[in-house]
Each structure stands twice: as structure tokens, then as C-alpha cells.
Design an enzyme around this catalytic site. Structure first.
Site, mmCIF file in Angstrom:
data_model
loop_
_atom_site.group_PDB
_atom_site.id
_atom_site.type_symbol
_atom_site.label_atom_id
_atom_site.label_comp_id
_atom_site.label_asym_id
_atom_site.label_seq_id
_atom_site.Cartn_x
_atom_site.Cartn_y
_atom_site.Cartn_z
ATOM 1 N N ASN A 158 -4.596 7.514 5.353
ATOM 2 C CA ASN A 158 -3.897 7.803 4.092
ATOM 3 C C ASN A 158 -4.602 7.137 2.915
ATOM 4 O OD1 ASN A 158 -1.315 9.465 4.317
ATOM 5 N ND2 ASN A 158 -1.188 8.107 6.100
ATOM 6 N N MET B 142 2.531 -1.906 8.055
ATOM 7 C CA MET B 142 3.503 -2.060 9.136
ATOM 8 C C MET B 142 4.271 -3.385 9.094
ATOM 9 S SD MET B 142 3.332 0.788 10.503
ATOM 10 C CE MET B 142 2.308 2.208 10.874
ATOM 11 N N ILE C 162 7.305 -5.553 7.401
ATOM 12 C CA ILE C 162 8.515 -5.370 6.598
ATOM 13 C C ILE C 162 8.501 -6.353 5.428
ATOM 14 C CG2 ILE C 162 11.055 -5.553 6.637
ATOM 15 C CD1 ILE C 162 10.250 -3.239 8.338
ATOM 16 N N LEU C 163 8.815 -5.860 4.243
ATOM 17 C CA LEU C 163 8.882 -6.728 3.056
ATOM 18 C C LEU C 163 10.338 -7.097 2.801
ATOM 19 C CD1 LEU C 163 6.364 -4.671 0.907
ATOM 20 C CD2 LEU C 163 5.964 -6.967 1.852
ATOM 21 N N ASN D 268 6.207 4.590 -0.545
ATOM 22 C CA ASN D 268 5.833 4.540 0.874
ATOM 23 C C ASN D 268 5.708 5.958 1.414
ATOM 24 O OD1 ASN D 268 5.561 3.403 3.587
ATOM 25 N ND2 ASN D 268 7.656 4.112 3.933
ATOM 26 N N HIS E 94 6.196 8.135 4.831
ATOM 27 C CA HIS E 94 6.834 8.043 6.145
ATOM 28 C C HIS E 94 6.617 9.374 6.885
ATOM 29 C CE1 HIS E 94 9.546 6.642 9.229
ATOM 30 N NE2 HIS E 94 10.077 7.847 9.212
ATOM 31 N N ASP F 228 13.404 2.751 4.460
ATOM 32 C CA ASP F 228 13.223 4.204 4.289
ATOM 33 C C ASP F 228 14.379 4.849 3.523
ATOM 34 O OD1 ASP F 228 10.764 4.195 5.668
ATOM 35 O OD2 ASP F 228 11.770 4.369 7.599
HETATM 36 C C1 GAR Z 1 0.889 7.161 9.017
HETATM 37 O O1 GAR Z 1 1.276 8.237 9.817
HETATM 38 C C2 GAR Z 1 2.076 6.690 8.194
HETATM 39 O O2 GAR Z 1 2.906 7.704 7.751
HETATM 40 C C3 GAR Z 1 2.768 5.810 9.185
HETATM 41 O O3 GAR Z 1 1.719 5.125 9.857
HETATM 42 C C4 GAR Z 1 0.553 5.938 9.861
HETATM 43 C C5 GAR Z 1 -0.604 5.141 9.284
HETATM 44 O O4 GAR Z 1 -1.823 5.816 9.435
HETATM 45 N N1 GAR Z 1 3.699 4.925 8.537
HETATM 46 C C6 GAR Z 1 4.886 4.601 9.041
HETATM 47 O O5 GAR Z 1 5.263 4.949 10.129
HETATM 48 C C7 GAR Z 1 5.736 3.711 8.157
HETATM 49 N N2 GAR Z 1 7.103 3.730 8.576
HETATM 50 P P1 GAR Z 1 -3.085 5.470 8.552
HETATM 51 O O6 GAR Z 1 -3.343 3.960 8.668
HETATM 52 O O7 GAR Z 1 -4.201 6.269 9.184
HETATM 53 O O8 GAR Z 1 -2.817 5.894 7.136
#
Ligand code: GAR
Length: 206
Positions: free
Chosen positions: A18, A95, A97-98, A112, A114, A155
């Protein structure tokens, strides 16, 4: 006082696809009201840190383990964010939590991504592959991704953008995760970031 460009920090923990989508969107002009000034990771081994360095963006690691407590960790994060005069914090696979007190210091300034259509498959314990496992287990036919403002409810903040993705019969959590990233996350995260940056520079944040 209005500014001409919003200064963005992207908070990461892992692979950083991302983050890469945000960097690409900045390079192609999709993001033009903000600039990524800082990438912050809580994990020293996150590949996202390499992506930042490759793009010439300052990459900083703040490890909770090294800090020893949530309080010290967050003080350190705040100090770095202040040093870089950050206007918008983008959580992109962050990953950790704040705390409520941290979040309250940045009202409508943290977003964020999700990997589901909130309010489905979200909240405590729903992150990464677990989200897709839960969607497949439930048997929903459509899932997707959501970008939302971060408030004290996990969330639970105001939704900025969502995009739906169809589930296929032979999907595994891994194939579904990849498709949700490609078709939804990598599109709506840059678009939502640009939208919020525009609001910030136009002074419409409240
Ligand atoms: C992504 O799918 C993001 O949406 C998820 O972790 C992945 C990170 O991938 N986030 C969550 O689950 C937050 N609750 P990346 O490091 O390749 O961007």
C-alpha cells in the site's frame, strides 16, 4: 492558515504494497495535494522501509520492543511526526494499536486502510489474512476494502471510501487478499489520501 501542500507520514509494519501504491500515485500525479515526507515503521525488518529508501523518502523505525512501553513508543512516534511537521498520518498495514490519547491528538488527521467492507469483518483481531479467512468462512459473496478516519473505536471512524470485490468459489485467503489489494486497496488508499489532503489544504478539516 492555509498551506499549499499537506505533509504525509505513512505508518507501516510489513511488505508495504500500500505504501508502494501511494508512492506510485504521487509519482503519477494522482496524489498532488500532499507529499509523503516520512515512512515510519514499528518493525525494523519491514520491507516497506526499503521501498521508502528506494523512493528517496525518509524512513524511520520506532520499535515498541526497544521503547519498552506503549507510552514511550507513542511519545517517540509523536516526536518524529512533529520533527517532520506532519499534517496527515496514513496507516498502511500498520499493525500496532494506537492508544485513545494518541488518536485524540490528531482528530481527522489519521486515516487507515482496512481489507473488508466495514462494518463487516473489522475491529479487534481482524487484520491481514484473518480478515479474508473470516469472510470466506462466513460465505459472503462480496468483500472489499475501506479507507476510514481513525477514531478511538477500532475500525469505527467515519468512512471515506469503499470498493467492493467479488469472491470467487475457489478463493483462498491468500488469493482473496491479493485481489482485494489490487482491485480495491491500491486504488482507494491513494484516492482517499488525495481527498483528505485537499480538505487539509483548503482548511475544511473540521
Ligand atoms: C493490507 O491488506 C491492509 O489492508 C491490512 O494489512 C495489509 C498490509 O499490506 N491492514 C489491516 O488489516 C489493518 N487492520 P501491505 O504492508 O502490503 O500494505
Amino acid at each position: 492558515m492555509n498551506k499549499s501542500i499537506a505533509r504525509i507520514a505513512v505508518l507501516v509494519s510489513g511488505g508495504g504494497t500500500n505504501l508502494q501504491a501511494l508512492i506510485d500515485a504521487q509519482n503519477s500525479g494522482i496524489i498532488h495535494s500532499g507529499k509523503i515526507e516520512l515512512v515510519l515503521s514499528n518493525n525494523p525488518n519491514a520491507y516497506a522501509l526499503e521501498r521508502a529508501k528506494n523512493a528517496g523518502i525518509s524512513a524511520v523505525c520506532v520499535s515498541k520492543k526497544v521503547c519498552g512501553s506503549q507510552e514511550v513508543f507513542e511519545e517517540k512516534l509523536k516526536a518524529v511526526l512533529k520533527e517532520y511537521e506532519i499534517d496527515l498520518i496514513v496507516l498502511a498495514g500498520f499493525m500496532s494499536i494506537l492508544s485513545e490519547s494518541f488518536i485524540k491528538e490528531y482528530p481527522k488527521r489519521i486515516i487507515n486502510v482496512h481489507p473488508s467492507l466495514i462494518p463487516s469483518f473489522c475491529g479487534k483481531g481482524f487484520y491481514g489474512l484473518y480478515v479474508h479467512e473470516a469472510a470466506l468462512k462466513y460465505g459472503v459473496k462480496v468483500t472489499g476494502a475501506t479507507v476510514h478516519f481513525v477514531n478511538e473505536v477500532p475500525d469505527g471512524g467515519e468512512i471515506i471510501m469503499q470498493k467492493a470485490v467479488n469472491i470467487r468459489e475457489n478463493d483462498t485467503p491468500e488469493t482473496l487478499q491479493k485481489r482485494v489489494m489490487k482491485l480495491a486497496e491500491w486504488k482507494i488508499l491513494p484516492a482517499a489520501t488525495e481527498k483528505v489532503c485537499q480538505q487539509i489544504i483548503n482548511g475544511e478539516k473540521e
